[in-house]
Write a protein that holds these residues in place. Sequence first.
Motif, short mmCIF file in Angstrom:
data_model
loop_
_atom_site.label_atom_id
_atom_site.label_comp_id
_atom_site.label_asym_id
_atom_site.label_seq_id
_atom_site.Cartn_x
_atom_site.Cartn_y
_atom_site.Cartn_z
N UNK A 62 53.79 -64.61 93.45
CA UNK A 62 54.14 -65.73 92.57
C UNK A 62 55.02 -65.27 91.41
N UNK A 63 54.66 -64.16 90.78
CA UNK A 63 55.43 -63.65 89.65
C UNK A 63 56.83 -63.23 90.09
N UNK A 64 56.91 -62.58 91.24
CA UNK A 64 58.22 -62.16 91.74
C UNK A 64 59.11 -63.37 92.02
N UNK A 65 58.52 -64.42 92.59
CA UNK A 65 59.29 -65.63 92.86
C UNK A 65 59.80 -66.25 91.56
N UNK A 66 58.96 -66.27 90.51
CA UNK A 66 59.39 -66.84 89.24
C UNK A 66 60.49 -66.01 88.60
N UNK A 67 60.36 -64.69 88.71
CA UNK A 67 61.40 -63.81 88.14
C UNK A 67 62.72 -63.99 88.88
N UNK A 68 62.66 -64.03 90.20
CA UNK A 68 63.89 -64.11 90.99
C UNK A 68 64.58 -65.46 90.84
N UNK A 69 63.80 -66.54 90.72
CA UNK A 69 64.40 -67.87 90.60
C UNK A 69 64.74 -68.23 89.16
N UNK A 70 64.03 -67.62 88.20
CA UNK A 70 64.23 -67.95 86.77
C UNK A 70 64.25 -69.46 86.56
N UNK A 71 63.34 -70.16 87.25
CA UNK A 71 63.40 -71.62 87.28
C UNK A 71 63.19 -72.26 85.91
N UNK A 72 62.36 -71.65 85.08
CA UNK A 72 62.11 -72.26 83.77
C UNK A 72 63.26 -72.05 82.80
N UNK A 73 64.08 -71.04 83.05
CA UNK A 73 65.21 -70.78 82.15
C UNK A 73 66.28 -71.84 82.31
N UNK A 74 66.52 -72.27 83.53
CA UNK A 74 67.56 -73.26 83.78
C UNK A 74 67.09 -74.69 83.64
N UNK A 75 65.76 -74.89 83.60
CA UNK A 75 65.23 -76.24 83.50
C UNK A 75 65.57 -76.84 82.14
N UNK A 76 66.22 -77.97 82.14
CA UNK A 76 66.65 -78.69 80.94
C UNK A 76 67.69 -77.92 80.13
N UNK A 77 68.25 -76.84 80.68
CA UNK A 77 69.30 -76.08 79.99
C UNK A 77 70.15 -75.39 81.07
N UNK A 78 70.96 -76.20 81.77
CA UNK A 78 71.69 -75.70 82.92
C UNK A 78 72.66 -74.58 82.55
N UNK A 79 73.34 -74.71 81.42
CA UNK A 79 74.31 -73.69 81.00
C UNK A 79 73.63 -72.33 80.87
N UNK A 80 72.52 -72.29 80.15
CA UNK A 80 71.81 -71.03 79.97
C UNK A 80 71.27 -70.51 81.29
N UNK A 82 72.57 -70.91 84.29
CA UNK A 82 73.66 -70.31 85.06
C UNK A 82 74.03 -68.95 84.48
N UNK A 83 74.17 -68.89 83.15
CA UNK A 83 74.55 -67.63 82.51
C UNK A 83 73.51 -66.54 82.76
N UNK A 84 72.25 -66.90 82.59
CA UNK A 84 71.18 -65.91 82.82
C UNK A 84 71.14 -65.51 84.29
N UNK A 85 71.38 -66.48 85.19
CA UNK A 85 71.41 -66.16 86.61
C UNK A 85 72.50 -65.15 86.95
N UNK A 86 73.70 -65.34 86.37
CA UNK A 86 74.78 -64.38 86.58
C UNK A 86 74.36 -62.99 86.11
N UNK A 87 73.79 -62.93 84.91
CA UNK A 87 73.41 -61.63 84.34
C UNK A 87 72.29 -60.99 85.15
N UNK A 88 71.26 -61.79 85.45
CA UNK A 88 70.08 -61.25 86.13
C UNK A 88 70.43 -60.72 87.52
#
Length: 713
Positions: A62-80, A82-88
């Motif tokens: 579960x933790x690995x899935x959350x880290x890989x998807x970073x779903x909470x980072x993009x929720x309600x803040x698409x710009x951030x 995408x940016x975090x996804x590129x970096x991660x």
Amino acid sequence: MNPVAERPVFEGFEHTWLVPAFYVLAFIAIGVFLYGVIRRIQRYRAGRRQPWYPDWPKRLIRATAEVLTSRKIGRRDLYTGIAHGFVFWSFGFLFLGTTIIFIDNDILRLIAPKLQFWKGDFFLAFSVVMDISMVLFIIGLGMLAVRRAFFAVARLNYARVDNKPVDRSNYKKEDWWFLGQLLLIGVTGLLIEAFRLVADRPWFEAYSPVGSLVAQGFRATGMTPQTAMDWHFITWWVHAFLALGFIAYLPYAKSVHMLASWASLTVRNPKAGIALPPPPSETEPGLPLAPAAENLSWKELLHFDACTKCGRCHDVCPARNSGAPLSPRDLILDLREAISGFHGMKRPGAKVGHLVAESDLSSQEVSAALEPGELIAPDVLWSCTTCRACVETCPVGIEHVPIIVQMRRSLIDQGTMDGNLSATLMNFARKGNSFGQSERNRAKWVKEAGVPVPDARKQEVEYLWFVGDYASYDPRAQKVAQALARVLTHAGVSFGILYEAERNAGNDVRRVGEEGLFETLVEKNIKAIQSAKFKKVLTTDPHTYNTLKNEYPAYGLEVEIEHYTELLDRLARENRLPVKYPQNVKVTYHDPCYLGRYNRVFDPPRNLIAHVGATLVEMPRNRENSFCCGAGGGRIWMGDTLYPTKPAESRIKEAKQLDGVTHFIVACPKDLVMYTDAVKTAGYEGQLEVGDLVFLLEKALGLANEVVEETVT
């Protein structure tokens, strides 16, 4: 035919001593890194013990899935997101690429040269992936830098809501250093590739598409192969120092979240705040207002390290949004600084406002230097509505609500509380309800219901209805109980109540920190419930629903629990609630925290709204993102002095902006009380009607005296 594509790792190193020098630096960096990791592990081990979890495989997945998807980072803040996804993801590929080179050059070359694979087609594919990853890495970091510099994101200025004179300029500096260090690593990595291509002009240059473009730019300026090789050598070492420095610095700064976040998500409790743990034993002290490391559990210390200061909890907190002195972010940062200094780094003589940071002091001495209440003021803790929005939005799994409740327990022990709250707790102790009324009055509402309501202790029923305090005693909420009784009877549901034997379920009593009183209420309620004959328990109040469902099992009560909206939704789908008078109105619906965010009951209320023929216009903040009414966590029993703006008024103003909405629908007796008052104080009386969902259903069934037949605008 082209030769095999490959290149030497230490290209251009004319002095052979430079290679071992690099390895010496690498080993030093790794040693400093490991020392930092060991320091943190030692600190976790010094924390209060907490049981290990038996379901490690599921937790890791579960933790690995959350880290890989970073779903909470993009929720309600698409710009951030995408940016975090590129970096991660780019960082991950670049790290993997470095590991591949290490395996090929430093292991296989020495022990099995024939197995070396970093050449040929693999090398060409590797070049493409690394080149694109490097560019996306730089783009993502650039997006984050632009956001921080030009978007004026309020939560990134670290302004406190309690007006403490705390200097947080170091936080901003650290953020920019972290971002700048990574950006320099990325840019120098790209330049190394470009300089190499200018110097070598390999036939496979096209397999480094972006590096090739940069190289062509350098060639256009007249750069010679020898000049390019000189710059390659300089840039290689700059890149090496930056990368090794980052590795060494990682456990000591903001970058530690790259390690701690995954661990924090692994150990987090999915029911954090939903089912509170009992207080620690006397031999393992809990969390006072000025805690030392040993007062915190190892998991809490880990959560503190995982915090990235992103401020999402700060943004969604209803207390902070209403002007109260609580910010979940500030709470976590204050605790972290008091325990370990600035990210665990020792700073001799450092002070942070009123907080004493760790220099050569032990955690006990740091704690002793703080006056009780100076670190976390009582008003900060009493501002919390325990709505759990902070826990819901945190991308690294920090459990704010249990920490706040545990500190509230210290306040209760000291007798430091609002006068209204103190009187209410006395009512609970004497009468078993927050109103201080006689137990005999608990079922007086039955007389006006117009239908028989059996005593479940004397007559076997399908549903034992646990009515709750507000639906039993408050005149406005009593109408909810009466309407629900009529609807259930109309649908042929067998139900009964406990009459005077029912007590408050204790959900909010526990969340204000009165654990002993909570256990007393639990004991009496379980005894009363076990004296009844039933198959399922039905609740009106989401607060009651939560604690019966999630906390009473720990005390031996194992029964099936339903909120009335769940039962009515099922009855509607079974055609047991046929609509006679469709409600042609535009409504909006407020998701109660304890029904929605706590227990994920989102659809049944909406299904019922559709069933009665009303048009639902969703609130901008809905479902798990719903905004608290301000009643939870015992706030409904306290004064309003901590709240310059009432959360319920903010919510009503939000609803009033919705086009054509005339009805504000709730599914919680406390919400009915809070929002009925808020409509008046906000000046919208007569413009927006607050009503429980069961009122709408009762009218649609033709059971009410008045049928609403307004036209949708």
